[in-house]
Design an enzyme around this catalytic site. Structure first.
Site, PDB file in Angstrom:
ATOM      1  N   SER A 166      -7.917  -1.888  -5.607  1.00 12.02           N
ATOM      2  CA  SER A 166      -8.760  -0.928  -4.880  1.00 12.02           C
ATOM      3  C   SER A 166      -8.639  -1.003  -3.365  1.00 12.02           C
ATOM      4  O   SER A 166      -9.184  -0.139  -2.674  1.00 12.02           O
ATOM      5  CB  SER A 166     -10.222  -1.106  -5.280  1.00 12.02           C
ATOM      6  OG  SER A 166     -10.397  -0.607  -6.583  1.00 12.02           O
ATOM      7  N   LYS A 214      -7.419   2.117  -1.814  1.00 11.38           N
ATOM      8  CA  LYS A 214      -8.277   3.287  -1.580  1.00 11.38           C
ATOM      9  C   LYS A 214      -8.462   3.580  -0.095  1.00 11.38           C
ATOM     10  O   LYS A 214      -8.708   4.717   0.303  1.00 11.38           O
ATOM     11  CB  LYS A 214      -9.634   3.088  -2.275  1.00 11.38           C
ATOM     12  CG  LYS A 214      -9.507   3.124  -3.804  1.00 11.38           C
ATOM     13  CD  LYS A 214     -10.754   2.663  -4.516  1.00 11.38           C
ATOM     14  CE  LYS A 214     -10.544   2.736  -6.034  1.00 11.38           C
ATOM     15  NZ  LYS A 214     -11.475   1.945  -6.809  1.00 11.38           N
ATOM     16  N   TYR A 265      -3.009   7.563  -9.493  1.00  9.44           N
ATOM     17  CA  TYR A 265      -4.024   6.546  -9.189  1.00  9.44           C
ATOM     18  C   TYR A 265      -3.620   5.170  -9.747  1.00  9.44           C
ATOM     19  O   TYR A 265      -3.733   4.153  -9.057  1.00  9.44           O
ATOM     20  CB  TYR A 265      -5.379   6.997  -9.758  1.00  9.44           C
ATOM     21  CG  TYR A 265      -6.456   5.947  -9.628  1.00  9.44           C
ATOM     22  CD1 TYR A 265      -7.110   5.737  -8.415  1.00  9.44           C
ATOM     23  CD2 TYR A 265      -6.827   5.154 -10.716  1.00  9.44           C
ATOM     24  CE1 TYR A 265      -8.085   4.756  -8.284  1.00  9.44           C
ATOM     25  CE2 TYR A 265      -7.801   4.187 -10.595  1.00  9.44           C
ATOM     26  CZ  TYR A 265      -8.422   3.983  -9.384  1.00  9.44           C
ATOM     27  OH  TYR A 265      -9.385   2.998  -9.260  1.00  9.44           O
ATOM     28  N   TYR A 274     -18.592  -1.946  -3.036  1.00  8.61           N
ATOM     29  CA  TYR A 274     -19.421  -1.367  -4.107  1.00  8.61           C
ATOM     30  C   TYR A 274     -20.886  -1.765  -3.933  1.00  8.61           C
ATOM     31  O   TYR A 274     -21.408  -1.690  -2.827  1.00  8.61           O
ATOM     32  CB  TYR A 274     -18.878  -1.780  -5.491  1.00  8.61           C
ATOM     33  CG  TYR A 274     -17.380  -1.670  -5.555  1.00  8.61           C
ATOM     34  CD1 TYR A 274     -16.762  -0.429  -5.415  1.00  8.61           C
ATOM     35  CD2 TYR A 274     -16.570  -2.790  -5.690  1.00  8.61           C
ATOM     36  CE1 TYR A 274     -15.390  -0.312  -5.440  1.00  8.61           C
ATOM     37  CE2 TYR A 274     -15.192  -2.687  -5.722  1.00  8.61           C
ATOM     38  CZ  TYR A 274     -14.615  -1.447  -5.589  1.00  8.61           C
ATOM     39  OH  TYR A 274     -13.254  -1.337  -5.605  1.00  8.61           O
ATOM     40  N   VAL A 301      -9.824  -5.708  -7.347  1.00  2.00           N
ATOM     41  CA  VAL A 301      -9.973  -6.669  -8.449  1.00  2.00           C
ATOM     42  C   VAL A 301      -8.791  -7.639  -8.577  1.00  2.00           C
ATOM     43  O   VAL A 301      -8.860  -8.588  -9.342  1.00  2.00           O
ATOM     44  CB  VAL A 301     -10.215  -6.013  -9.833  1.00  2.00           C
ATOM     45  CG1 VAL A 301     -11.622  -5.488  -9.967  1.00  2.00           C
ATOM     46  CG2 VAL A 301      -9.188  -4.946 -10.148  1.00  2.00           C
TER      47      VAL A 301
HETATM   48  N1  GLN Z   1      -7.415  -0.499 -11.262  1.00  2.00           N
HETATM   49  C1  GLN Z   1      -8.819  -0.793 -11.137  1.00  2.00           C
HETATM   50  C2  GLN Z   1      -9.627   0.333 -11.737  1.00  2.00           C
HETATM   51  O1  GLN Z   1      -9.375   1.437 -11.384  1.00  2.00           O
HETATM   52  C3  GLN Z   1      -9.179  -1.008  -9.696  1.00  2.00           C
HETATM   53  C4  GLN Z   1     -10.625  -1.400  -9.539  1.00  2.00           C
HETATM   54  C5  GLN Z   1     -10.866  -2.318  -8.370  1.00  2.00           C
HETATM   55  O2  GLN Z   1      -9.961  -2.898  -7.767  1.00  2.00           O
HETATM   56  N2  GLN Z   1     -12.118  -2.529  -8.102  1.00  2.00           N
HETATM   57  O3  GLN Z   1     -10.481   0.112 -12.538  1.00  2.00           O
END
Ligand code: GLN
Length: 307
Positions: A64, A67, A191, A243, A261
């Site tokens: 993420s 993003k 994505y 988050y 993550v």
């Molecule tokens: N690939 C993960 C998802 O889309 C990325 C989530 C994250 O890094 N928080 O669920």
């Protein structure tokens, strides 16, 4: 002038007893098998300094953290029109939550949760084939990191696609409100590939440096975004980058940051530096446990908190 080498060494010493703690993401095998004892940190400063310690040259799945870069790319292409499709308020919900979407008519709270990132990816796609959009995102990261070795980990991308039921639900749900224009399958493919970008702490710190420097990469001198955009992206990272734990990160670290993550966190110290940390063990909110501790130590030692 900060002693950068001394700083990263001291931070690493501070967190050494905690290395290996937290839970590695286990929703796909390629992430589940990563050794939780990895720890890397890299700093790139606006005046051209760099320093790194630990596993700073080992590529990891940025997940993420991507993003932030897709948001930057999309803003560069569609400008403020993007804000008609995605909000800029913290969600107070987990990264993959769907609950607010129905009440808020398919307009995700912000671009750094999965729902918002899917809309951003749709804006980047804009009729392109997924492989073109993926190649463009990869080129963008290679340029920002000034390193052609940045790559997409195909195994991770494939596993994301095989297990991405929640993301598929989000994308379909948003599309039902008309806020996704491209085929859902294309949005998801793009994505999943952006999440599967593999980068080192050193590459990531360089890639984020324009955010610390008013939108200009101080190393090559190229403008990535305008100063207002850089300021706004930092604000969104501060309020939404972790988050439902964004408030805690602001409280402890006081820097705009974005987690993934894979255990990476990119943090921005405005007008000073970009910092990337990596430690795969996560806390309950899915953010790097030791990575946040390292940034807390760095912020305390430097006084770089924006507060
Ligand atoms: N690939 C993960 C998802 O889309 C990325 C989530 C994250 O890094 N928080 O669920």
């Amino acid at each position: 002038m900060t002693d950068l080498a001394g700083l990263v060494a001291a931070v690493r010493e501070d967190i050494a007893p905690q290395i290996g703690t937290g839970r590695v993401a286990d929703y796909i095998p390629a992430l589940a098998r990563v050794d939780p004892r990895h720890f890397g940190i890299a700093i790139a400063t606006c005046d051209g300094g760099t320093a790194a310690a630990g596993d700073a040259d080992l590529p990891f799945s940025i997940q993420s953290v991507s993003k932030v870069f897709t948001l930057t790319l999309a803003l560069g292409r569609v400008g403020d029109a993007l804000w008609r499709r995605v909000g800029r308020e913290p969600s107070g919900s987990p990264f993959n939550s769907i609950v607010q979407l129905e009440r808020e008519q398919g307009i995700p709270r912000n671009p750094l949760i999965n729902a918002g990132a899917l809309v951003v990816t749709d804006a980047i796609l804009a009729g392109r084939r997924p492989e073109i959009a993926i190649a463009e995102i990869l080129m963008y990261l290679r340029e920002l990191a000034d390193d052609p070795r940045v790559a997409v980990d195909r195994e991770v991308a494939q596993s994301e696609a095989e297990t991405g039921f929640r993301n598929a639900s989000l994308a379909n749900f948003i599309r039902s409100f008309g806020n996704i224009a491209n085929p859902v399958a294309s949005v998801l493919e793009t994505y999943f590939n952006q999440c599967a970008l593999a980068m080192t702490c050193r590459q990531l710190a360089h890639a984020g440096l324009f955010l610390a420097n008013g939108g200009i990469d101080p190393v090559g001198g190229q403008r990535v975004v305008g100063p207002d955009e850089a300021r706004r992206i930092n604000a969104i990272m501060m309020t939404c980058g972790h988050y439902d734990a964004s408030g805690d990160f602001a409280f402890r670290v006081g820097l705009p940051g974005k987690s993934g993550v894979g255990g990476g966190i990119l943090a921005v110290a405005p007008r000073r530096a970009s910092i990337a940390v990596w430690s795969p063990g996560l806390n309950a909110s899915g953010n790097s446990l030791v990575g946040a501790l390292a940034l807390e130590s760095l912020s305390r030692r430097t006084g770089w908190s924006v507060f």
